[in-house]
Write a protein that holds these residues in place. Structure first.
Motif, mmCIF file in Angstrom:
data_model
loop_
_atom_site.group_PDB
_atom_site.id
_atom_site.type_symbol
_atom_site.label_atom_id
_atom_site.label_comp_id
_atom_site.label_asym_id
_atom_site.label_seq_id
_atom_site.Cartn_x
_atom_site.Cartn_y
_atom_site.Cartn_z
ATOM 1 N N ALA A 1 51.099 -11.617 -13.155
ATOM 2 C CA ALA A 1 50.070 -12.359 -12.966
ATOM 3 C C ALA A 1 50.180 -13.894 -13.306
ATOM 4 O O ALA A 1 49.463 -14.695 -12.682
ATOM 5 C CB ALA A 1 48.880 -11.711 -13.708
ATOM 6 N N ASP B 1 43.168 -27.221 -7.170
ATOM 7 C CA ASP B 1 41.982 -26.507 -6.282
ATOM 8 C C ASP B 1 41.488 -25.149 -7.235
ATOM 9 O O ASP B 1 40.637 -24.997 -7.342
ATOM 10 C CB ASP B 1 42.816 -25.963 -5.180
ATOM 11 C CG ASP B 1 41.851 -25.076 -4.422
ATOM 12 O OD1 ASP B 1 40.777 -25.418 -4.000
ATOM 13 O OD2 ASP B 1 42.262 -23.796 -3.961
ATOM 14 N N LYS C 1 37.718 -24.539 -9.049
ATOM 15 C CA LYS C 1 36.955 -23.265 -8.736
ATOM 16 C C LYS C 1 36.510 -22.647 -10.072
ATOM 17 O O LYS C 1 35.506 -21.962 -9.906
ATOM 18 C CB LYS C 1 37.909 -22.369 -7.710
ATOM 19 C CG LYS C 1 37.974 -22.394 -6.410
ATOM 20 C CD LYS C 1 38.710 -21.651 -5.604
ATOM 21 C CE LYS C 1 39.187 -21.497 -4.268
ATOM 22 N NZ LYS C 1 40.527 -21.166 -4.158
ATOM 23 N N ALA C 2 37.395 -22.742 -10.921
ATOM 24 C CA ALA C 2 37.074 -22.151 -12.410
ATOM 25 C C ALA C 2 36.156 -22.738 -13.049
ATOM 26 O O ALA C 2 35.363 -22.134 -13.864
ATOM 27 C CB ALA C 2 38.327 -21.800 -12.867
ATOM 28 N N ASN D 1 31.241 -26.389 -10.753
ATOM 29 C CA ASN D 1 30.050 -25.794 -9.892
ATOM 30 C C ASN D 1 29.431 -26.951 -9.208
ATOM 31 O O ASN D 1 29.574 -28.176 -9.499
ATOM 32 C CB ASN D 1 29.113 -25.151 -10.695
ATOM 33 C CG ASN D 1 29.563 -23.947 -11.402
ATOM 34 O OD1 ASN D 1 30.428 -23.206 -10.666
ATOM 35 N ND2 ASN D 1 29.306 -23.804 -12.638
ATOM 36 N N GLU E 1 41.343 -17.376 -18.759
ATOM 37 C CA GLU E 1 41.084 -16.216 -18.285
ATOM 38 C C GLU E 1 40.615 -16.474 -16.700
ATOM 39 O O GLU E 1 40.958 -16.238 -15.648
ATOM 40 C CB GLU E 1 40.399 -15.215 -18.822
ATOM 41 C CG GLU E 1 40.218 -13.904 -18.130
ATOM 42 C CD GLU E 1 39.088 -13.256 -18.803
ATOM 43 O OE1 GLU E 1 39.022 -13.038 -20.116
ATOM 44 O OE2 GLU E 1 38.736 -12.264 -18.258
ATOM 45 N N SER E 2 39.547 -17.843 -16.647
ATOM 46 C CA SER E 2 38.943 -17.911 -15.505
ATOM 47 C C SER E 2 39.916 -18.698 -14.442
ATOM 48 O O SER E 2 39.961 -18.586 -13.288
ATOM 49 C CB SER E 2 37.620 -18.960 -15.852
ATOM 50 O OG SER E 2 37.986 -19.897 -16.437
ATOM 51 N N GLN F 1 43.236 -18.233 -14.444
ATOM 52 C CA GLN F 1 44.116 -17.111 -14.084
ATOM 53 C C GLN F 1 43.522 -16.210 -12.989
ATOM 54 O O GLN F 1 43.950 -16.209 -11.794
ATOM 55 C CB GLN F 1 44.409 -16.419 -15.249
ATOM 56 C CG GLN F 1 45.467 -15.350 -15.076
ATOM 57 C CD GLN F 1 46.145 -14.543 -16.165
ATOM 58 O OE1 GLN F 1 45.876 -15.001 -17.423
ATOM 59 N NE2 GLN F 1 46.391 -13.350 -15.975
ATOM 60 N N ASN F 2 42.162 -16.003 -12.987
ATOM 61 C CA ASN F 2 41.524 -15.254 -12.111
ATOM 62 C C ASN F 2 41.335 -16.065 -10.680
ATOM 63 O O ASN F 2 41.420 -15.590 -9.511
ATOM 64 C CB ASN F 2 40.011 -14.970 -12.432
ATOM 65 C CG ASN F 2 39.970 -13.934 -13.519
ATOM 66 O OD1 ASN F 2 41.078 -13.096 -13.565
ATOM 67 N ND2 ASN F 2 38.948 -13.621 -14.447
ATOM 68 N N SER F 3 41.105 -17.603 -10.936
ATOM 69 C CA SER F 3 41.029 -18.470 -9.701
ATOM 70 C C SER F 3 42.318 -18.287 -9.115
ATOM 71 O O SER F 3 42.164 -18.427 -7.809
ATOM 72 C CB SER F 3 40.714 -19.713 -10.470
ATOM 73 O OG SER F 3 40.510 -20.629 -9.477
ATOM 74 N N VAL G 1 44.375 -15.873 -8.727
ATOM 75 C CA VAL G 1 44.611 -14.499 -8.189
ATOM 76 C C VAL G 1 43.620 -14.562 -6.989
ATOM 77 O O VAL G 1 44.268 -14.222 -5.711
ATOM 78 C CB VAL G 1 44.129 -13.375 -9.076
ATOM 79 C CG1 VAL G 1 43.985 -11.961 -8.131
ATOM 80 C CG2 VAL G 1 45.217 -13.280 -10.353
ATOM 81 N N ASN G 2 42.223 -15.161 -7.002
ATOM 82 C CA ASN G 2 41.344 -15.180 -5.822
ATOM 83 C C ASN G 2 42.017 -16.134 -4.863
ATOM 84 O O ASN G 2 41.412 -16.236 -3.754
ATOM 85 C CB ASN G 2 40.225 -15.780 -6.271
ATOM 86 C CG ASN G 2 39.377 -14.611 -6.649
ATOM 87 O OD1 ASN G 2 39.480 -13.567 -6.615
ATOM 88 N ND2 ASN G 2 38.529 -14.869 -7.891
ATOM 89 N N THR G 3 42.856 -16.995 -5.138
ATOM 90 C CA THR G 3 43.231 -18.007 -4.376
ATOM 91 C C THR G 3 44.587 -17.669 -3.354
ATOM 92 O O THR G 3 44.488 -17.722 -2.138
ATOM 93 C CB THR G 3 43.713 -19.549 -5.042
ATOM 94 O OG1 THR G 3 42.509 -19.895 -5.631
ATOM 95 C CG2 THR G 3 44.314 -20.465 -4.001
ATOM 96 N N ASP G 4 45.480 -17.288 -4.031
ATOM 97 C CA ASP G 4 46.396 -16.661 -3.297
ATOM 98 C C ASP G 4 47.497 -15.412 -4.159
ATOM 99 O O ASP G 4 48.630 -15.248 -3.589
ATOM 100 C CB ASP G 4 47.661 -17.710 -2.829
ATOM 101 C CG ASP G 4 48.574 -18.388 -4.012
ATOM 102 O OD1 ASP G 4 48.063 -18.090 -5.086
ATOM 103 O OD2 ASP G 4 49.315 -19.173 -3.497
ATOM 104 N N ILE G 5 46.959 -14.825 -4.993
ATOM 105 C CA ILE G 5 47.530 -13.796 -5.848
ATOM 106 C C ILE G 5 48.462 -14.226 -6.678
ATOM 107 O O ILE G 5 48.164 -14.233 -7.915
ATOM 108 C CB ILE G 5 48.038 -12.779 -4.908
ATOM 109 C CG1 ILE G 5 46.901 -12.206 -3.737
ATOM 110 C CG2 ILE G 5 48.668 -11.484 -5.769
ATOM 111 C CD1 ILE G 5 45.842 -11.097 -4.018
#
Lengths: 473, 473
Positions: free
Chosen positions: B144, B179, B183-184, B187, B329-330, B332-334, B336-340
């Protein structure tokens, strides 16, 4: 009040037992999200414990995100966060799996082919050939659409030369495809229609894009076209995100007729189809015809996404996208804004790999291996779970989606936790739904990473776990 | 009306001459965006041409996006689109450059080191070593946060082991860093503060994220801290995006004192600093101290982005990010959502490349090469453009940012076009500003891709072009 009743066992502190019980009630929606929990004194009386025990209990619930306190008003259940925190629990588990922490687990969460079958030496040869041929260009050269050679191979090998190579955009996997399409096409509050359930990675992107997400249920017969049209009539849908083969997680494939109906509706209701063709290489059932939305598309309504990472190698991070002419420029700009371009060397290596026919060879091999495993999986599911679950027979792909029968009082989050305790990992349905509660009766079993012996053991263990929750009649 | 006056030359159709003249007036803001153009009859009379000539003229302007017609009201100038269409013109030029169409051009648009100096064979050896060592894992294994080995090397080699390897996230280059952070953290309508001018790729991301973009001017002395604080007081700034060394495009570096002041303000006004450390390896001036915002950060206020693509090889697409604990965390999730995740093989190769000391060797070599070129560039700029432009002396990096002196009546878009006709490519300042009009007097000259002879020729040509537009006094 009755639902709060529980029997205490020896050795477990009472506040732990009560809070576990309440958590279960919240997870199972028996206590609704936002429902007021009983006043401390009342619950203490009812359960015949001290007030302080309930104070403790409510503190635990608050700490774990299962409850919120409103000053002067009381304590309220919070369900959404419990799913959120479960998502976190689940994704932490997956992270541990991918970092090799769970090597002894029987892992049904695998989503791509097992890399053991990959001919790493021939890929190495290809890499060296590319570096000898292209020198530093292989590492530095960047084309906006991606390496022209690869785009040419894609058109030739996968599209019979019928797609213009300038209409192909190389991307870093399907997830990126969904992300850049969203950025280019979807604005805040635009409506996106997704299958219910659907791929959680797509849901995340649409949520982050602040789209209005509408859902069309995928049942055992796929989606219902009348329902589909009803949604179109009521909502101004901009895109429909779909996986046309072995839909993730249900395993459903669209018939040619249904695809043509949806394409017709796309024209009438002016929406675009985002087709995520993630695993169509693995069709085992000869009755399933291969015809993507894109190939049937006459009016430039389809944005086609193909990932090579999924079927080939997760670590390679390459895919491509064919947008309608109308969105070509905006999607290309979106790619540039997202990460400029995709690793140049990897694109060249994949190109040579395809040109040399090694791609086809590898896919044929995977087909042989996985069609056998698929049949075995179907067999053991039927053998050990026949009275406990129902499932769709996908006819291809790398997973089954399973529904726990109503006479078993266990949900998929509970099953996930119990199974994990027995060294078996499953994917709870909740992660595939916008509203997680809808997935509580389903779970997904990917069989690609497991050998036959462990498939059988794993399914047996799952069967036994479910059996424990049979409701006596 | 006077500004519409022009003399016609033989051989150019009148409507072409008039529309070119009006386009120039719009580009130079002498006709304002949205300003009504004269009625057809009136302009025809004034210029002593037929009505139909003006009809033709206005049609050309509309076709090229320089004017809009409002039915029953007349024709209006449109400036915004002219910049938009220029951006398209510029980006198409760059695409052609990158696809090798402009090989004979003297190209001052280069932004990264010339790949000719890259020791491709040692990189090839490293790739093979990785594949022999790790086998298929090198291509399939995904973590990850990115390959642990690379994170370890980064901490050791670049951070003296003072950064926890779990605080490092591998990304596919700086653009992706910006980018996923956006995203993380950002807003719709959140306020982001950027330097003015700034990197256009960052501006695009913030615009797409629908952030409210505030700007702090970067003058020859860098930013003004009082102005900075004034903006903070008036706006609820969430992030400040900055390039701490050789700011793109101005070439300014922040002093340690200024960095410390900004970090203090970040605490007071509760904002986060996105530090894009894109080229600090190339410090030629010994008076410039290397101390990033991140290294001075005591209160976890900095999101640090480092790209390896920029300094190393554009095609490799690797970088890393160090977020504050709060956003770990946010972000890192971002990702993953962008291109794993980022290409696994490339991460391993880069790791081994660093571990073997080859990285340092290469950077040292680049420093030697480019410090010489930098001095030469400074010399010819002074020699050929001394009375035509003013510029900041950056003390490092790969470019100069140049201001056309007021006594020359040419803007950077015009200069770009004229220079392109003479086979010289420059970067007009307009692309670095939220409001392009602010960049009309500036242009950027990257010298990394050009040899000395062509640097001299190119600068001479630019000098001659500017000279043609000297305003007589």
């Amino acid at each position: 009040m009755d639902k709060y009743f529980l029997k205490f066992s020896h050795g477990i502190p009472k506040y732990v037992a009560i809070s576990n019980h309440i958590k279960r009630l919240i997870d199972n929606n028996e206590i609704k999200d936002g429902e007021k929990l009983p006043p401390i004194r009342k619950l203490a009386e009812f359960l015949e414990v001290n007030n302080i025990t309930i104070v403790h209990t409510y503190n635990v619930l608050k700490d774990e995100g299962y409850a919120v306190q409103k000053i002067g008003s009381g304590t309220y259940a919070k369900r959404k966060d419990s799913f959120k925190s479960f998502r976190r629990e689940y994704s932490n588990t997956i992270k541990k799996v991918s970092s090799g922490d769970f090597k002894k687990y029987i892992d049904f969460t695998g989503e791509s082919p097992c890399s053991d079958f990959f001919p790493v030496n021939s890929f190495k040869d290809v890499l060296n050939e590319v570096l000898d041929r292209d020198g530093v260009d292989a590492l530095s050269y960047q084309e906006a659409l991606g390496y022209a050679g690869l785009r040419k191979s894609i058109s030739k090998v996968f599209w019979n030369d019928e797609v213009d190579i300038d209409d192909i955009l190389i991307i870093s996997g399907a997830q990126q495809g969904i992300d850049i399409i969203s950025k280019a096409l979807i604005n805040t509050n635009d409506s996106v229609l997704v299958e219910m359930p659907t791929y959680s990675g797509a849901l995340s992107v649409f949520k982050w894009r602040r789209a209005n997400i509408c859902e069309i249920p995928v049942g055992f017969q796929g989606i219902n076209i009348n329902k589909f049209e009803k949604i179109l009539r009521k909502n101004n849908i901009k895109c429909f995100y779909t996986m046309s083969y072995f839909q993730n997680p249900t395993g459903i494939s669209y018939s040619r007729q249904k695809k043509e109906q949806i394409l017709r509706l796309a024209d009438i209701y002016d929406f675009y189809i985002i087709e995520d063709d993630y695993l169509s290489e693995l069709i085992y059932d000869k009755n399933i015809e291969y015809a993507t939305f894109k190939s049937l598309d006459r009016n430039d309504r389809v944005i086609y996404i193909k990932s090579f990472s999924k079927i080939f190698l997760p670590g390679i991070r390459i895919g491509y996208l064919i947008p309608p002419k109308k969105f070509k420029e905006s999607i290309q700009n979106s790619k540039v804004n997202t990460d400029i371009s995709t690793s140049s060397l990897m694109q060249r290596a994949l190109d040579l790999y395809i040109t040399k026919g090694l791609w086809k060879e590898y896919i044929d091999k995977l087909n042989k291996i996985y069609s056998k495993k698929y049949l075995f999986m179907k067999e053991v599911l039927t053998k050990y779970l026949y009275d406990k679950v129902s499932f769709i027979v996908p006819g291809g792909g790398l997973h089954f989606y399973v529904k726990i029968n109503d006479r078993f009082n266990i949900n998929s989050i509970q099953l996930f936790r119990r199974a994990k305790n027995k060294n078996v990992l499953i994917m709870p349905g909740t992660i595939f739904y916008k509203e997680s509660v809808n997935g509580l009766k389903y779970f997904k079993l990917g069989f690609s990473q497991i050998d036959k012996k462990n498939i059988e053991n794993g399914i047996k263990i799952i069967g036994n776990l479910i059996e424990n929750y049979r409701v006596c009649k």
